[in-house]
Structures are given as structure tokens and as C-alpha cells.
Design an enzyme around this catalytic site. Structure first.
Site, PDB file in Angstrom:
ATOM      1  N   GLY A  44       0.767  -1.236   0.000  1.00 31.48           N
ATOM      2  CA  GLY A  44       0.000   0.000   0.000  1.00 31.48           C
ATOM      3  C   GLY A  44       0.797   1.284   0.000  1.00 31.48           C
ATOM      4  N   GLU A  99       4.251   4.296   5.578  1.00 29.48           N
ATOM      5  CA  GLU A  99       3.052   3.455   5.619  1.00 29.48           C
ATOM      6  C   GLU A  99       1.909   4.170   4.918  1.00 29.48           C
ATOM      7  OE1 GLU A  99       1.620   0.686   5.605  1.00 29.48           O
ATOM      8  OE2 GLU A  99       1.720  -0.025   7.668  1.00 29.48           O
ATOM      9  N   ASP A 100       0.992   3.391   4.352  1.00 32.07           N
ATOM     10  CA  ASP A 100      -0.167   4.000   3.697  1.00 32.07           C
ATOM     11  C   ASP A 100      -1.161   4.531   4.724  1.00 32.07           C
ATOM     12  OD1 ASP A 100      -0.977   1.454   4.549  1.00 32.07           O
ATOM     13  OD2 ASP A 100      -1.744   0.831   2.600  1.00 32.07           O
ATOM     14  N   ASP A 103      -3.969   2.434  11.299  1.00 31.49           N
ATOM     15  CA  ASP A 103      -5.312   2.134  11.793  1.00 31.49           C
ATOM     16  C   ASP A 103      -5.190   1.609  13.224  1.00 31.49           C
ATOM     17  OD1 ASP A 103      -7.975   1.491  12.141  1.00 31.49           O
ATOM     18  OD2 ASP A 103      -8.132   0.245  10.368  1.00 31.49           O
ATOM     19  N   LYS A 131      -5.847   6.987  10.963  1.00 30.54           N
ATOM     20  CA  LYS A 131      -7.231   6.736  11.378  1.00 30.54           C
ATOM     21  C   LYS A 131      -7.225   6.468  12.889  1.00 30.54           C
ATOM     22  CE  LYS A 131      -9.632   3.715   8.902  1.00 30.54           C
ATOM     23  NZ  LYS A 131     -10.237   2.410   8.495  1.00 30.54           N
ATOM     24  N   ASP A 159      -5.890  -0.689  -0.861  1.00 30.18           N
ATOM     25  CA  ASP A 159      -6.727  -1.591  -1.640  1.00 30.18           C
ATOM     26  C   ASP A 159      -7.830  -2.221  -0.801  1.00 30.18           C
ATOM     27  OD1 ASP A 159      -5.778  -4.925  -1.294  1.00 30.18           O
ATOM     28  OD2 ASP A 159      -4.855  -3.336  -0.118  1.00 30.18           O
ATOM     29  N   ARG A 165      -6.038   0.073  -5.913  1.00 30.99           N
ATOM     30  CA  ARG A 165      -4.739   0.677  -5.571  1.00 30.99           C
ATOM     31  C   ARG A 165      -4.348   1.786  -6.542  1.00 30.99           C
ATOM     32  NH1 ARG A 165      -1.988  -2.189  -1.694  1.00 30.99           N
ATOM     33  NH2 ARG A 165      -2.352  -4.427  -1.608  1.00 30.99           N
TER      34      ARG A 165
END
Length: 176
Positions: A44, A99-100, A103, A131, A159, A165
Site C-alpha cells: 500500500g 506506511e499508507d 489504523d 485513522k 486496496d 490501488r
């Protein structure tokens, strides 16, 4: 095909480009005169990492790790699995994990400890998205692109089951 549709554009490519330039300048200033190791978390983070690389004016080497606490699910399993480890020796080096999305924080918390145990001089996190409502562990994200709500985000490297993506913007999945 699944019954999900793509939500409205949350963050445009132009906004992402501007944020990457801003964060790249901050990293350049924070590590002035140093060499860094950027570690992209596959898959990601690839697009975001390229943006950070283009906007950071430092000597650097890059490497990638593939690890996950998700699988094909939309919620973290809480178990971190390393599928591809680093090829680079990080002992004594300043590492920035790219990092994408942050979470639950489970994977990044694990990686921070893992890199510190391998002798990294410092470990920081650069995430396209944060997030915070999804957190299961307390973790500090040093460089945050955007803070997002508790939705399943896709696009710009993120994704759902390997789809979406390649979208040039950030959106979310809406279940029908």
C-alpha cells in the site's frame, strides 16, 4: 465482483502532492546532514513512498517490508506476519517507516520494536493517512499526511482485496 461502490473523492491527487512536498521538506530539515533509510511497507505505501522520496533532499537508501495484520479482511486480526524482511542493515541508522494508513497501530508498534532491536539509531513513522479511531495500541505517527474517519479507505495505493490501488485519489468503499 463484490457489491461495493467507490465513495466520493475524499483527498485529491493535488492535495496529496502538496502534503508530500510539505512532509518531504520537514524530513529534509529534521535530518539535515544525515543519511536516512526509508522503509516502505508493501504494498500500500508504494505510491506515497515515491512521493516522499521525490520531495526529500537527503542521502537515503530505501528498502521494503511486507507484513500484515489484515489478510483479506477489513479489520485487523491483531497478529503481525512478516512476509518479506529488510535486505538493508539498519544498525546505527535513522529509519523512517513509510506506511499508507495507520489504523489499529498493531503492525507499526511491532515494527518499531523490531527495528529498535536490530539497532536502529532512531525510528519514525511517515503515514499518508491516520485513522486514530481504529487504534488498539498507543503509537505516535511523526509525519501524518491526512487524518481520516473510520471508513474503509481505498485508492492511492490502498486496496480492498487488491483492487483500487491505482486510483489517483483517496476514497472509501460503501457497502450496498
Amino acid at each position: 465482483m463484490h457489491n461495493d461502490t467507490i465513495g466520493t473523492v475524499m483527498i485529491t491527487q493535488e492535495e496529496i502532492n502538496a502534503k508530500a512536498a510539505e512532509i518531504g521538506a520537514r524530513i529534509t530539515e529534521d535530518y539535515k546532514g544525515k543519511s536516512i533509510v526509508l522503509v516502505g511497507i508493501l504494498r500500500g505505501a508504494v505510491m506515497w513512498m515515491a512521493d516522499i522520496m521525490r520531495n526529500t533532499e537527503l542521502d537515503m537508501c530505501i528498502d521494503f517490508m511486507a507484513c500484515s495484520s489484515y489478510g483479506a479482511a477489513t479489520k485487523s486480526s491483531g497478529i503481525v506476519k512478516i512476509n518479506k524482511d529488510l535486505d538493508t542493515d539498519i544498525e546505527g541508522k535513522d529509519v523512517i517507516i513509510v506506511e499508507d494508513i495507520v489504523d489499529s497501530g498493531v503492525t507499526l508498534n511491532y515494527l518499531m520494536g523490531y527495528f529498535e532491536s536490530r539497532g536502529a539509531a532512531s525510528v519514525k513513522i511517515c503515514a499518508l493517512l491516520d485513522k486514530p479511531t481504529g487504534r488498539r495500541v498507543d503509537i505516535n505517527v511523526d509525519y501524518v499526511g491526512f487524518t481520516v474517519d473510520d471508513r474503509f479507505i481505498v485508492g492511492y495505493g490502498l486496496d480492498y482485496d487488491q483492487k483500487y490501488r491505482n486510483l489517483p485519489y483517496i476514497t472509501w468503499l460503501e457497502s450496498n
